[in-house]
Enzyme design. Structure first.
Site, PDB file in Angstrom:
ATOM      1  N   CYS A 194       5.847  68.352  57.604  1.00  0.00           N
ATOM      2  CA  CYS A 194       5.741  69.816  57.559  1.00  0.00           C
ATOM      3  C   CYS A 194       6.776  70.447  58.503  1.00  0.00           C
ATOM      4  O   CYS A 194       6.823  70.123  59.690  1.00  0.00           O
ATOM      5  CB  CYS A 194       4.339  70.259  57.957  1.00  0.00           C
ATOM      6  SG  CYS A 194       4.211  72.054  58.011  1.00  0.00           S
ATOM      7  N   LYS A 204       3.774  60.775  54.355  1.00  0.00           N
ATOM      8  CA  LYS A 204       4.726  61.654  53.680  1.00  0.00           C
ATOM      9  C   LYS A 204       5.630  62.248  54.752  1.00  0.00           C
ATOM     10  O   LYS A 204       5.155  62.792  55.745  1.00  0.00           O
ATOM     11  CB  LYS A 204       4.001  62.766  52.931  1.00  0.00           C
ATOM     12  CG  LYS A 204       4.965  63.775  52.322  1.00  0.00           C
ATOM     13  CD  LYS A 204       4.279  64.600  51.253  1.00  0.00           C
ATOM     14  CE  LYS A 204       5.230  65.604  50.648  1.00  0.00           C
ATOM     15  NZ  LYS A 204       5.420  66.789  51.506  1.00  0.00           N
ATOM     16  N   GLY A 214       5.785  68.866  43.448  1.00  0.00           N
ATOM     17  CA  GLY A 214       5.161  70.010  44.107  1.00  0.00           C
ATOM     18  C   GLY A 214       5.315  71.279  43.310  1.00  0.00           C
ATOM     19  O   GLY A 214       4.557  71.551  42.366  1.00  0.00           O
ATOM     20  N   PRO A 227       0.907  67.259  48.216  1.00  0.00           N
ATOM     21  CA  PRO A 227       0.016  68.100  49.012  1.00  0.00           C
ATOM     22  C   PRO A 227       0.660  69.467  49.196  1.00  0.00           C
ATOM     23  O   PRO A 227       1.838  69.538  49.566  1.00  0.00           O
ATOM     24  CB  PRO A 227      -0.076  67.358  50.360  1.00  0.00           C
ATOM     25  CG  PRO A 227       1.023  66.362  50.376  1.00  0.00           C
ATOM     26  CD  PRO A 227       1.508  66.165  48.987  1.00  0.00           C
ATOM     27  N   ASN A 284      10.542  62.621  46.472  1.00  0.00           N
ATOM     28  CA  ASN A 284      10.037  63.987  46.390  1.00  0.00           C
ATOM     29  C   ASN A 284      11.160  64.980  46.688  1.00  0.00           C
ATOM     30  O   ASN A 284      12.031  64.725  47.504  1.00  0.00           O
ATOM     31  CB  ASN A 284       8.877  64.163  47.402  1.00  0.00           C
ATOM     32  CG  ASN A 284       8.422  65.605  47.551  1.00  0.00           C
ATOM     33  OD1 ASN A 284       8.491  66.174  48.645  1.00  0.00           O
ATOM     34  ND2 ASN A 284       7.975  66.222  46.475  1.00  0.00           N
ATOM     35  N   GLY A 285      11.074  66.091  45.981  1.00  0.00           N
ATOM     36  CA  GLY A 285      12.023  67.182  46.200  1.00  0.00           C
ATOM     37  C   GLY A 285      12.804  67.508  44.960  1.00  0.00           C
ATOM     38  O   GLY A 285      13.634  66.717  44.501  1.00  0.00           O
ATOM     39  N   ASP A 286      12.499  68.685  44.383  1.00  0.00           N
ATOM     40  CA  ASP A 286      13.265  69.255  43.269  1.00  0.00           C
ATOM     41  C   ASP A 286      13.069  68.570  41.922  1.00  0.00           C
ATOM     42  O   ASP A 286      13.905  68.751  41.032  1.00  0.00           O
ATOM     43  CB  ASP A 286      14.776  69.279  43.582  1.00  0.00           C
ATOM     44  CG  ASP A 286      15.108  70.095  44.817  1.00  0.00           C
ATOM     45  OD1 ASP A 286      14.222  70.801  45.315  1.00  0.00           O
ATOM     46  OD2 ASP A 286      16.265  70.019  45.278  1.00  0.00           O
TER      47      ASP A 286
HETATM   48  C1  LIG Z   1       3.238  76.259  48.951  1.00  0.00           C
HETATM   49  C2  LIG Z   1       3.585  74.911  49.527  1.00  0.00           C
HETATM   50  C3  LIG Z   1       2.723  74.289  50.413  1.00  0.00           C
HETATM   51  C4  LIG Z   1       3.013  73.026  50.942  1.00  0.00           C
HETATM   52  N1  LIG Z   1       2.108  72.406  51.749  1.00  0.00           N
HETATM   53  C5  LIG Z   1       2.314  71.109  52.118  1.00  0.00           C
HETATM   54  C6  LIG Z   1       1.300  70.355  52.782  1.00  0.00           C
HETATM   55  O1  LIG Z   1       0.193  70.840  53.036  1.00  0.00           O
HETATM   56  N2  LIG Z   1       1.599  69.062  53.111  1.00  0.00           N
HETATM   57  C7  LIG Z   1       2.801  68.478  52.821  1.00  0.00           C
HETATM   58  O2  LIG Z   1       3.004  67.294  53.130  1.00  0.00           O
HETATM   59  N3  LIG Z   1       3.775  69.169  52.195  1.00  0.00           N
HETATM   60  C8  LIG Z   1       3.547  70.449  51.808  1.00  0.00           C
HETATM   61  N4  LIG Z   1       4.493  71.109  51.084  1.00  0.00           N
HETATM   62  C9  LIG Z   1       5.727  70.393  50.683  1.00  0.00           C
HETATM   63  C10 LIG Z   1       5.551  69.731  49.303  1.00  0.00           C
HETATM   64  O3  LIG Z   1       4.538  68.743  49.349  1.00  0.00           O
HETATM   65  C11 LIG Z   1       6.861  69.095  48.833  1.00  0.00           C
HETATM   66  O4  LIG Z   1       7.254  68.139  49.783  1.00  0.00           O
HETATM   67  C12 LIG Z   1       7.985  70.101  48.680  1.00  0.00           C
HETATM   68  O5  LIG Z   1       7.538  71.279  48.030  1.00  0.00           O
HETATM   69  C13 LIG Z   1       9.161  69.499  47.888  1.00  0.00           C
HETATM   70  O6  LIG Z   1       8.742  69.074  46.614  1.00  0.00           O
HETATM   71  P1  LIG Z   1       9.016  69.964  45.283  1.00  0.00           P
HETATM   72  O7  LIG Z   1      10.477  70.252  45.234  1.00  0.00           O
HETATM   73  O8  LIG Z   1       8.520  69.112  44.152  1.00  0.00           O
HETATM   74  O9  LIG Z   1       8.227  71.224  45.455  1.00  0.00           O
HETATM   75  C14 LIG Z   1       4.237  72.379  50.588  1.00  0.00           C
HETATM   76  C15 LIG Z   1       5.119  73.028  49.709  1.00  0.00           C
HETATM   77  C16 LIG Z   1       4.807  74.260  49.177  1.00  0.00           C
HETATM   78  C17 LIG Z   1       5.767  74.921  48.206  1.00  0.00           C
END
Ligand SMILES: Cc1cc2nc3c(=O)[nH]c(=O)nc-3n(C[C@H](O)[C@H](O)[C@H](O)COP(=O)(O)O)c2cc1C
Length: 330
Positions: A102, A141, A228, A18, A204-206
């Site tokens: 969040c 989450k 993400g 998300p 999740n993460g990176d």
């Molecule tokens: C632009 C942006 C918006 C995000 N909005 C949400 C959100 O609405 N809900 C949520 O649970 N996490 C949100 N996140 C966090 C991501 O879901 C994810 O946990 C985080 O980016 C780490 O994953 P990644 O390293 O694959 O990006 C957001 C992240 C980004 C970069």
């Protein structure tokens, strides 16, 4: 094979995370086409839904072609969250996801999002009541904890499972970390290794290369990867990871034609969904990544992100398609 409730999501599914202002229907459609197994909406305020705020309600739009799809909500008031569950159910998603991760100040100061990591009994209570209120699978989450001194994710995940959630996605950072440092997947693996856990545990993460996804699967033993940032302006990431899983080789990057075509469709779907003004505005953040790697691209990008008129943006796409027809992406 991972299952969220009765939904079969395949072997080591890739989930589109998300993301606020990113995970909208046009982008989710593109990611689904490129192999995302489960997609989630951006977070939606329970209070906003109850007030019938137009902005929150628009975010409930989901389409058949993107199933299975989860709608994510956030809040910390039991009554609002329960009412929000009933409102969300009417949109007929496959999953309702609760955002307990969040880190943004205006959310955590109301105890919502990652704020609730300071009040685990409330987190469990809210979840329990929401599970009771619906027949849809509820997923959560969250992050590792509030800060590095309060990482209790193994216990938290078990308690959430005990009150009935059907899967948990864990971002390997604390709230205090925000997005700094590297995500730590060790505590997520500890959750998975807890012999009492039987629901899927998604990491999740990176995850930004196919190798990282393999690591999450093979070294950390998790049940799937939630992706993400690596997908923003690059929906092909899902296909690339799957290809790597199958063959151990990297798929060739998308050609300029494929990139321009995706950008065109993205913009057109956004306009069809939200109208020209918002569609043009909200698709802008993807263009840098769609065309990443092209040298001296600034002038073209400026054309794409400064005009409010879709005709100009489509013209810029056509120009890029012609000008860089022979460009080879690394
Ligand atoms: C632009 C942006 C918006 C995000 N909005 C949400 C959100 O609405 N809900 C949520 O649970 N996490 C949100 N996140 C966090 C991501 O879901 C994810 O946990 C985080 O980016 C780490 O994953 P990644 O390293 O694959 O990006 C957001 C992240 C980004 C970069």
């Amino acid at each position: 094979m991972a299952k969220i409730g009765s939904i079969d999501v395949g072997d080591f599914p890739l989930l589109l995370a998300p993301m606020e202002d990113v995970s909208d229907p046009p982008f989710r459609a593109l990611c689904k086409e490129q192999g995302a197994d489960v997609v989630y909406t951006e977070f939606i305020s329970s209070e906003g839904l109850i007030r019938d705020a137009a902005k929150s309600v628009l975010k409930l739009d989901i389409y058949e072609k993107e199933r299975p799809v989860g709608i994510q909500i956030f809040g910390a008031e039991l009554d609002s969250m329960l009412q929000a569950v009933e409102i969300v159910e009417k949109s007929n998603p496959d999953i309702i996801d609760i955002n307990f991760g969040c880190p943004v100040k205006k959310v955590v100061c109301k105890n919502a999002g990652a704020g609730i990591l300071r009040d685990i009994p409330l987190m469990v209570k809210l979840t329990e009541e929401m599970v009771k209120r619906t027949n849809l699978p509820i997923t959560v989450k969250t992050r590792l904890g509030w800060d590095s001194d309060s990482i209790k994710i193994v216990e938290v995940a078990e308690r959430l499972q005990d009150v009935g959630i059907q899967a948990i996605s864990i971002h390997g950072r604390t709230r205090v970390q925000m997005y700094k440092g590297n995500a730590n997947w060790e505590p997520i693996a500890e959750v998975k290794n807890n012999p009492r856990m039987h629901i899927p545990v998604f990491g999740n993460g990176d995850v930004d290369t196919p190798e990282m996804a393999v690591k999450m699967r093979d070294q950390y033993g998790l049940d799937g990867a939630m992706i993400g940032r690596a997908s923003i302006g690059y929906p092909w990431f899902f296909k690339e990871v799957k290809h790597y899983f199958k063959t151990g080789e990297h798929l060739a990057p998308p050609t300029i034609l494929e990139r321009v075509e995706a950008a065109r469709r993205h913009l057109q779907m956004a306009i069809d969904w939200k109208g020209e003004k918002l569609g043009v505005f909200e698709t802008r953040r993807h263009y840098t990544n769609y065309f990443k790697g092209i040298p001296h691209f600034k002038d073209y990008r400026m054309k794409m992100v400064t005009s409010d008129d879709a005709v100009d943006v489509f013209a810029a796409f056509a120009e890029v398609e012609e000008k860089f027809a022979d460009f080879q992406f690394a």
